[in-house]
Motif scaffolding. Sequence first.
Motif, PDB file in Angstrom:
ATOM      1  N   ARG A 133     -19.856  -2.970   1.257  1.00 23.77           N
ATOM      2  CA  ARG A 133     -18.533  -3.552   1.060  1.00 23.77           C
ATOM      3  C   ARG A 133     -18.159  -3.688  -0.405  1.00 23.77           C
ATOM      4  O   ARG A 133     -17.004  -3.488  -0.769  1.00 23.77           O
ATOM      5  CB  ARG A 133     -18.492  -4.946   1.690  1.00 23.77           C
ATOM      6  N   ARG A 162     -11.495   0.866  -3.715  1.00 22.88           N
ATOM      7  CA  ARG A 162     -10.106   0.549  -3.363  1.00 22.88           C
ATOM      8  C   ARG A 162      -9.332   0.030  -4.575  1.00 22.88           C
ATOM      9  O   ARG A 162      -8.185   0.401  -4.810  1.00 22.88           O
ATOM     10  CB  ARG A 162     -10.073  -0.498  -2.249  1.00 22.88           C
ATOM     11  N   LYS A 163      -9.964  -0.859  -5.330  1.00 21.37           N
ATOM     12  CA  LYS A 163      -9.306  -1.416  -6.502  1.00 21.37           C
ATOM     13  C   LYS A 163      -9.030  -0.324  -7.540  1.00 21.37           C
ATOM     14  O   LYS A 163      -7.936  -0.264  -8.121  1.00 21.37           O
ATOM     15  CB  LYS A 163     -10.175  -2.508  -7.115  1.00 21.37           C
ATOM     16  N   HIS A 219      -8.704   2.879  -6.982  1.00 26.00           N
ATOM     17  CA  HIS A 219      -7.671   3.767  -6.435  1.00 26.00           C
ATOM     18  C   HIS A 219      -6.289   3.146  -6.580  1.00 26.00           C
ATOM     19  O   HIS A 219      -5.323   3.823  -6.968  1.00 26.00           O
ATOM     20  CB  HIS A 219      -7.970   4.041  -4.959  1.00 26.00           C
ATOM     21  N   ARG A 220      -6.197   1.843  -6.324  1.00 25.00           N
ATOM     22  CA  ARG A 220      -4.904   1.156  -6.397  1.00 25.00           C
ATOM     23  C   ARG A 220      -4.371   1.133  -7.824  1.00 25.00           C
ATOM     24  O   ARG A 220      -3.206   1.465  -8.069  1.00 25.00           O
ATOM     25  CB  ARG A 220      -5.046  -0.262  -5.846  1.00 25.00           C
ATOM     26  N   SER A 263     -10.729   9.653  -4.881  1.00 24.67           N
ATOM     27  CA  SER A 263     -11.007   8.294  -4.411  1.00 24.67           C
ATOM     28  C   SER A 263     -10.263   8.001  -3.114  1.00 24.67           C
ATOM     29  O   SER A 263     -10.754   7.270  -2.255  1.00 24.67           O
ATOM     30  CB  SER A 263     -10.629   7.273  -5.490  1.00 24.67           C
ATOM     31  N   GLY A 264      -9.073   8.589  -2.969  1.00 23.94           N
ATOM     32  CA  GLY A 264      -8.343   8.441  -1.708  1.00 23.94           C
ATOM     33  C   GLY A 264      -9.079   9.081  -0.551  1.00 23.94           C
ATOM     34  O   GLY A 264      -9.153   8.509   0.553  1.00 23.94           O
ATOM     35  N   SER A 316     -13.525   4.348   5.650  1.00 23.75           N
ATOM     36  CA  SER A 316     -12.785   3.384   6.473  1.00 23.75           C
ATOM     37  C   SER A 316     -12.262   3.984   7.786  1.00 23.75           C
ATOM     38  O   SER A 316     -11.654   3.267   8.575  1.00 23.75           O
ATOM     39  CB  SER A 316     -11.616   2.809   5.677  1.00 23.75           C
ATOM     40  N   LEU A 352     -12.007   6.806   0.308  1.00 25.32           N
ATOM     41  CA  LEU A 352     -11.555   5.638   1.049  1.00 25.32           C
ATOM     42  C   LEU A 352     -11.274   5.977   2.510  1.00 25.32           C
ATOM     43  O   LEU A 352     -11.594   5.205   3.420  1.00 25.32           O
ATOM     44  CB  LEU A 352     -10.301   5.048   0.396  1.00 25.32           C
ATOM     45  N   TRP A 353     -10.650   7.111   2.715  1.00 26.91           N
ATOM     46  CA  TRP A 353     -10.398   7.534   4.104  1.00 26.91           C
ATOM     47  C   TRP A 353     -11.710   7.738   4.854  1.00 26.91           C
ATOM     48  O   TRP A 353     -11.855   7.310   6.008  1.00 26.91           O
ATOM     49  CB  TRP A 353      -9.607   8.843   4.108  1.00 26.91           C
ATOM     50  N   ALA A 403     -17.114  -0.312  -1.654  1.00 24.54           N
ATOM     51  CA  ALA A 403     -15.836   0.063  -1.042  1.00 24.54           C
ATOM     52  C   ALA A 403     -14.679  -0.707  -1.674  1.00 24.54           C
ATOM     53  O   ALA A 403     -13.600  -0.158  -1.925  1.00 24.54           O
ATOM     54  CB  ALA A 403     -15.883  -0.195   0.455  1.00 24.54           C
ATOM     55  N   LYS A 404     -14.915  -1.999  -1.946  1.00 23.27           N
ATOM     56  CA  LYS A 404     -13.875  -2.813  -2.583  1.00 23.27           C
ATOM     57  C   LYS A 404     -13.576  -2.306  -3.986  1.00 23.27           C
ATOM     58  O   LYS A 404     -12.405  -2.251  -4.408  1.00 23.27           O
ATOM     59  CB  LYS A 404     -14.340  -4.275  -2.631  1.00 23.27           C
TER      60      LYS A 404
END
Length: 235
Positions: free
Chosen positions: A4, A11-12, A14-15, A215-216, A223, A219-220, A7-8
């Motif tokens: 996790r 995500r951060k 990527h955002r 990174s997208g 998740s 993430l896919w 993964a977090k």
Amino acid sequence: MVNRKTAKWIRKAHRYLGIFLGIQFLMWTISGMYFSWTDIDEIHGDQFKKEAPVQTSFNDLLGTSQLATKEPVQSLELLEIANEPYYWINEAQLYNARTGQGKNGITKEEAQQVANRYMLNDFEIAKIQLVHSVGAHHEYRGRPLPVYEISYETPQNLKAYVAVENGAFQTVRHRDWRWFDFLWMTHTMDYQGRDNFNTLLLRAFSLLGLITVLSGFVLWYISSPSIRKLKKKLK
């Protein structure tokens, strides 16, 4: 499976990369669409110029040995300026091809006649001005100076440029070309000269863009319920 915390972090990253690169991605998309939907000949201004300018034929021209110059001739071009023949010698000096006398540039009236040979007859001239220097972002950058800038009474803010030193018609500029030029600058990210594809800024944004896309995908992958179900079946 990625934990996790990792993964977090992905995500951060990527955002924030998406926020940082979003405007440039948008400009790449908008400029790419504009380039693909425009006619490059119209951007060059061919619709404002005569298809084939009339070239006058001349007789009884002098030989190079009869010119008022002692410099050896390395290159020679026959030009027409206001219905008169001129030799453009060594890309440096004009000589009247009938009298042999040198000519130090052309006049404003001669520049207008040169422009009239190339431009359609539908346009009315608003003004003619002599330009000695231009900035790095000027629409006439990278061409011979000084130059006569000939402005026409048109909605497109049409301008023609004629070189002073040899009377050569250089180019035309108009509203759509200026939009193209601006979008080309944002596309190449060369904010100095427009045409350098090897700037550090473009390389950096391209690399960050690749990281954002990858990174997208990651993430896919981490998740996706489908991927999780597939992994459980393979165990």
